[in-house]
Each structure stands twice: as C-alpha cells, then as structure tokens.
Write a protein that holds these residues in place. Sequence first.
Motif, mmCIF file in Angstrom:
data_model
loop_
_atom_site.group_PDB
_atom_site.id
_atom_site.type_symbol
_atom_site.label_atom_id
_atom_site.label_comp_id
_atom_site.label_asym_id
_atom_site.label_seq_id
_atom_site.Cartn_x
_atom_site.Cartn_y
_atom_site.Cartn_z
ATOM 1 N N UNK A 1 -3.244 -4.590 9.477
ATOM 2 C CA UNK A 1 -3.492 -5.022 8.099
ATOM 3 C C UNK A 1 -2.358 -4.544 7.196
ATOM 4 N N UNK A 2 -1.685 -5.480 6.572
ATOM 5 C CA UNK A 2 -0.639 -5.169 5.602
ATOM 6 C C UNK A 2 -1.132 -5.568 4.216
ATOM 7 N N UNK A 3 -1.362 -4.573 3.367
ATOM 8 C CA UNK A 3 -1.942 -4.834 2.055
ATOM 9 C C UNK A 3 -1.203 -4.055 0.981
ATOM 10 N N UNK A 4 -1.043 -4.694 -0.177
ATOM 11 C CA UNK A 4 -0.457 -4.043 -1.352
ATOM 12 C C UNK A 4 -1.529 -4.012 -2.428
ATOM 13 N N UNK A 5 -1.946 -2.801 -2.804
ATOM 14 C CA UNK A 5 -3.084 -2.652 -3.706
ATOM 15 C C UNK A 5 -2.715 -2.088 -5.076
ATOM 16 N N UNK A 6 -1.513 -2.425 -5.539
ATOM 17 C CA UNK A 6 -1.139 -2.099 -6.919
ATOM 18 C C UNK A 6 -0.055 -3.095 -7.315
ATOM 19 N N UNK A 7 -0.504 -4.234 -7.858
ATOM 20 C CA UNK A 7 0.392 -5.365 -8.100
ATOM 21 C C UNK A 7 0.228 -5.866 -9.537
ATOM 22 N N UNK A 8 1.354 -5.943 -10.257
ATOM 23 C CA UNK A 8 1.345 -6.430 -11.638
ATOM 24 C C UNK A 8 1.989 -7.815 -11.727
ATOM 25 N N UNK A 9 1.522 -8.585 -12.687
ATOM 26 C CA UNK A 9 2.015 -9.950 -12.898
ATOM 27 C C UNK A 9 2.373 -10.142 -14.370
ATOM 28 N N UNK A 10 2.589 -11.394 -14.760
ATOM 29 C CA UNK A 10 2.928 -11.681 -16.151
ATOM 30 C C UNK A 10 1.814 -11.313 -17.122
ATOM 31 N N UNK B 1 -1.027 -9.445 4.364
ATOM 32 C CA UNK B 1 -2.341 -10.020 4.653
ATOM 33 C C UNK B 1 -3.239 -10.052 3.422
ATOM 34 N N UNK B 2 -3.000 -9.116 2.490
ATOM 35 C CA UNK B 2 -3.882 -9.004 1.337
ATOM 36 C C UNK B 2 -3.155 -8.317 0.184
ATOM 37 N N UNK B 3 -3.409 -8.791 -1.021
ATOM 38 C CA UNK B 3 -2.930 -8.102 -2.215
ATOM 39 C C UNK B 3 -4.062 -8.043 -3.232
#
Length: 283
Positions: free
Chosen positions: A1-10, A32-34
């Motif tokens: 499982x490859x996941x990024x759990x701190x992601x900012x957008x516009x 796999x997941x964000x």
Amino acid sequence: MNADYHVHTEFSDDSDYLMEQVVQDAIAMGLDEICFTDHVDYGVKNDWDDVENIRYRKGIPGEPENLPITNVNYPLYFENYQKVKKLYGDKISLKLGLEFGIQAHTIEQYEKLFAKYPFDFIILSIHEIEDKEFWTQEFQKNRTQQEYNGRYYEELLYMVRHYHNYSVLGHMDLITRYDKAGKYPFEKLRPIITEILKYVIADGKGIEINTSSHRYGLKDITPSRDILKLYRKLGGRIVTIGSDSHKPEHLGAYIDEAKKELKMLGFNEFCTFEKMMPVYHEI
C-alpha cells in the motif's frame, strides 16, 4: 500500500495545485491512496465567504498582486472531491480530510465544521497560538527558547484533552521547524510529551510522520525519532505518513523512506483511514 495522507490543493490558500491534477499525478506515480487535507486555521484566517473581514497577502513573483488569506471553500471543496472520486475512483482510492490548525479559543468553530461533512480523516495541527504564527516568528518574539517550546506543548496538551474529532497529530513537533535557536533538548520536554501521547493513545488517536522534514532541511525526521520511540514505548500504534505536499514535486515524496524509519524504530504497520477509523497496513 502506497498512500500519501497529507495533501494540499488549490483549496489551501498557500497552494495552487489543482485537485484533479493532484489525482492524475498520484495515479501516474503509482500511489494507491491519497487523502486531501487542506488548511483551516480559524483565528488567523476567515472563511472564504466572510468577505468583509478577509485579509490579503502580497503575491510573490508569478502570483496575483494580492491574494486572499482564507480557509477552505468547503462546499466547493466537497463538490470537487466528489467529482474527482467519480472520475478516478476506479484507479485510486481518494479520501476526504482537512487539516485543522486549531487553537484553544477556536474549538467551537471546528466542532461545527466537523459536523457538516462526512470526513474520513482529520489532522490536528498547532500552527499558531494566541493568533500568533510560528513561521513569522511572532509567537517566539520576546520569549526564550524554553518559554516558546514549553508554551507550544502546553497548547498541544490542552487540545488533546479538550478536542476529540481528529485522527492524528500533524507534524507534532512543528515548533522545531521555526526554532532559530537550534534543537531544544528532548529530555526537558519528555514529561509533557509523554502526557500528550498518553492522552492521544487513550483516545484512540495517532500521530503522523510528515516527510516535509526533508525539504526543510531538518536534521531529524518529523516528529523526531525520540518522539516516535516514546510513542511506541507507550503503546502507540496509529501512524500515518504524509508528504504535506503543496506542489507536484512534493507529492508522495519520501514515503518509502518514512516506512523504513518506522521499521527501524520497531513499528510493523502504518495506517490509512476510512470514516475516521484507522486501517492498518503491514510495512
């Protein structure tokens, strides 16, 4: 499982990384997941629709001359999340979250916001205290290193005692990023950090590894290895991994390195979240 759990957008006022582009980039790099975790900082920022009280900052080269300092446009955020989930949900798992830059006097505002949307994940972060921000050194001004470090952890202890609608503590030792006096001895902070972590564990919450320590050039990981060792010793199991991305080059950065750090520190699992509940994955 490859996941990024701190992601900012516009939808964070310090990012122009379009949500759909984030998703496309995450798919391209094999994530796999964000989880989207855009900024909400009551006390120093007004909501997007409070037009009479919105403050502005001067744009840097390439940006508009004046940019509004606001919290997330929640209805549009949720609408866009539903849109990208429908478009890309068969290629990547997408989760809805926010990063609450909470302060003692803003708890009620966050309680109301949390009740409005079906969040999967909430990061509890301390970005400012007494409406004074760390990155500007306003909070540290006229305080000794001992005083501002102690006050930071006092606020964090208050928050874990009094606010419970969160999943993990974000970049738990954030004050170190902006400590111009250098590294403050962990042993002087061990008692209060121990108390904080005991509350976190008893409350069924966790902490994150925030891989932005690499791009900030910090000598230790975030939170420090000392904090992570203590957390594990106290029985802590819930750990998420997030890049704290604001730009394409941040997304997914150093996730594998964070897993290796966890393994070396004795952790065998990391977590993702669904409907505010942890999901464990073997490292």
